[in-house]
Scaffold this motif. Structure first.
Motif, PDB file in Angstrom:
ATOM      1  N   LYS A  54       0.811  -1.215   0.000  1.00 55.99           N
ATOM      2  CA  LYS A  54       0.000   0.000   0.000  1.00 55.99           C
ATOM      3  C   LYS A  54       0.842   1.262   0.000  1.00 55.99           C
ATOM      4  CE  LYS A  54      -3.782  -2.342   2.230  1.00 55.99           C
ATOM      5  NZ  LYS A  54      -4.592  -2.499   3.418  1.00 55.99           N
ATOM      6  N   LYS A  55       2.172   1.087   0.063  1.00 52.36           N
ATOM      7  CA  LYS A  55       3.119   2.207   0.068  1.00 52.36           C
ATOM      8  C   LYS A  55       2.804   3.204   1.185  1.00 52.36           C
ATOM      9  CE  LYS A  55       4.338   1.808  -4.739  1.00 52.36           C
ATOM     10  NZ  LYS A  55       3.406   0.913  -5.373  1.00 52.36           N
ATOM     11  N   VAL A  56       2.648   2.650   2.400  1.00 52.12           N
ATOM     12  CA  VAL A  56       2.327   3.461   3.577  1.00 52.12           C
ATOM     13  C   VAL A  56       3.306   3.114   4.681  1.00 52.12           C
ATOM     14  CG1 VAL A  56       0.585   3.881   5.355  1.00 52.12           C
ATOM     15  CG2 VAL A  56      -0.110   3.601   2.991  1.00 52.12           C
ATOM     16  N   GLY A  57       3.841   4.125   5.305  1.00 56.22           N
ATOM     17  CA  GLY A  57       4.695   3.915   6.464  1.00 56.22           C
ATOM     18  C   GLY A  57       3.910   4.209   7.724  1.00 56.22           C
ATOM     19  N   GLY A  58       3.973   3.310   8.692  1.00 59.56           N
ATOM     20  CA  GLY A  58       3.243   3.558   9.929  1.00 59.56           C
ATOM     21  C   GLY A  58       2.874   2.284  10.643  1.00 59.56           C
ATOM     22  N   ARG A  59       1.624   2.210  11.057  1.00 54.36           N
ATOM     23  CA  ARG A  59       1.122   1.067  11.803  1.00 54.36           C
ATOM     24  C   ARG A  59      -0.033   0.417  11.051  1.00 54.36           C
ATOM     25  NH1 ARG A  59       1.085   3.554  17.889  1.00 54.36           N
ATOM     26  NH2 ARG A  59       3.331   3.561  18.158  1.00 54.36           N
ATOM     27  N   LYS A  60      -0.386  -0.798  11.485  1.00 60.00           N
ATOM     28  CA  LYS A  60      -1.474  -1.530  10.860  1.00 60.00           C
ATOM     29  C   LYS A  60      -2.315  -2.151  11.969  1.00 60.00           C
ATOM     30  CE  LYS A  60      -0.604  -4.035   7.207  1.00 60.00           C
ATOM     31  NZ  LYS A  60      -0.138  -5.125   6.324  1.00 60.00           N
ATOM     32  N   TRP A  61      -3.641  -2.061  11.827  1.00 57.51           N
ATOM     33  CA  TRP A  61      -4.512  -2.784  12.758  1.00 57.51           C
ATOM     34  C   TRP A  61      -5.043  -4.013  12.053  1.00 57.51           C
ATOM     35  CZ3 TRP A  61      -9.352  -3.481  10.978  1.00 57.51           C
ATOM     36  CH2 TRP A  61      -9.926  -2.500  10.178  1.00 57.51           C
ATOM     37  N   HIS A  62      -5.123  -5.103  12.816  1.00 52.81           N
ATOM     38  CA  HIS A  62      -5.653  -6.364  12.327  1.00 52.81           C
ATOM     39  C   HIS A  62      -6.926  -6.644  13.112  1.00 52.81           C
ATOM     40  CE1 HIS A  62      -1.780  -7.218  10.400  1.00 52.81           C
ATOM     41  NE2 HIS A  62      -1.280  -6.655  11.476  1.00 52.81           N
ATOM     42  N   MET A  63      -8.016  -6.907  12.413  1.00 56.09           N
ATOM     43  CA  MET A  63      -9.291  -7.177  13.068  1.00 56.09           C
ATOM     44  C   MET A  63      -9.774  -8.559  12.655  1.00 56.09           C
ATOM     45  SD  MET A  63     -12.879  -5.075  12.909  1.00 56.09           S
ATOM     46  CE  MET A  63     -12.204  -3.655  13.721  1.00 56.09           C
ATOM     47  N   VAL A  64     -10.239  -9.329  13.628  1.00 52.65           N
ATOM     48  CA  VAL A  64     -10.805 -10.648  13.377  1.00 52.65           C
ATOM     49  C   VAL A  64     -12.283 -10.574  13.735  1.00 52.65           C
ATOM     50  CG1 VAL A  64     -10.690 -13.096  13.931  1.00 52.65           C
ATOM     51  CG2 VAL A  64      -8.614 -11.720  13.966  1.00 52.65           C
TER      52      VAL A  64
ATOM     53  N   THR B 166      -0.108  -3.479  15.011  1.00 46.87           N
ATOM     54  CA  THR B 166       1.276  -3.881  14.791  1.00 46.87           C
ATOM     55  C   THR B 166       1.953  -2.862  13.888  1.00 46.87           C
ATOM     56  OG1 THR B 166       0.751  -5.178  12.816  1.00 46.87           O
ATOM     57  CG2 THR B 166       0.662  -6.336  14.932  1.00 46.87           C
ATOM     58  N   ALA B 167       3.227  -3.100  13.599  1.00 48.92           N
ATOM     59  CA  ALA B 167       3.921  -2.303  12.593  1.00 48.92           C
ATOM     60  C   ALA B 167       3.288  -2.599  11.235  1.00 48.92           C
ATOM     61  CB  ALA B 167       5.403  -2.648  12.570  1.00 48.92           C
ATOM     62  N   ALA B 168       3.318  -1.640  10.324  1.00 44.24           N
ATOM     63  CA  ALA B 168       2.670  -1.803   9.018  1.00 44.24           C
ATOM     64  C   ALA B 168       3.313  -2.908   8.190  1.00 44.24           C
ATOM     65  CB  ALA B 168       2.707  -0.493   8.247  1.00 44.24           C
ATOM     66  N   SER B 169       4.514  -3.314   8.525  1.00 39.90           N
ATOM     67  CA  SER B 169       5.208  -4.342   7.755  1.00 39.90           C
ATOM     68  C   SER B 169       4.748  -5.768   8.088  1.00 39.90           C
ATOM     69  CB  SER B 169       6.713  -4.228   7.992  1.00 39.90           C
ATOM     70  OG  SER B 169       6.988  -4.308   9.376  1.00 39.90           O
ATOM     71  N   VAL B 170       3.898  -5.945   9.103  1.00 35.58           N
ATOM     72  CA  VAL B 170       3.440  -7.283   9.501  1.00 35.58           C
ATOM     73  C   VAL B 170       2.239  -7.689   8.653  1.00 35.58           C
ATOM     74  CG1 VAL B 170       2.494  -8.653  11.405  1.00 35.58           C
ATOM     75  CG2 VAL B 170       4.240  -6.925  11.866  1.00 35.58           C
TER      76      VAL B 170
END
Length: 88
Positions: A36-46, A59-63
């Motif tokens: 996505k060419k974004v630097g930052g964080r990522k949320w994962h939702m189940v 988590t970190a956006a790279s995960v």
């Protein structure tokens, strides 16, 4: 008569969203999402099949999604779900 339903979900859907991090966020807790060419964080939702939220993790956006689920924290919170479907 139908057998009673189990309170644990049998399937879960995993989704994530990358968010840009502010300048004051430490680099140790942020990463680069190359897709996505974004630097930052990522949320994962189940969520379960009805759309009810089972777990959320930041988590970190790279995960990637598969690593976030297999790391254990999300899997421990969702319990006995036997099938996981990541979204595209």
């Amino acid at each position: 008569m139908c057998p009673p339903l189990s309170p644990d979900p049998t399937a879960a859907i995993v989704d994530s969203q990358s968010l840009r991090a502010a300048a004051n966020i430490p680099r140790s807790t942020s990463g680069w999402d190359a897709g996505k060419k974004v630097g930052g964080r990522k949320w994962h939702m189940v969520v379960e099949c009805l759309g009810l939220v089972l777990a959320v993790e930041v988590t970190a956006a790279s995960v990637p999604e598969r690593d976030a689920v297999s790391r254990g924290q999300l899997r421990a919170e969702i319990g006995g779900s036997s099938a996981f479907w990541p979204t595209a």
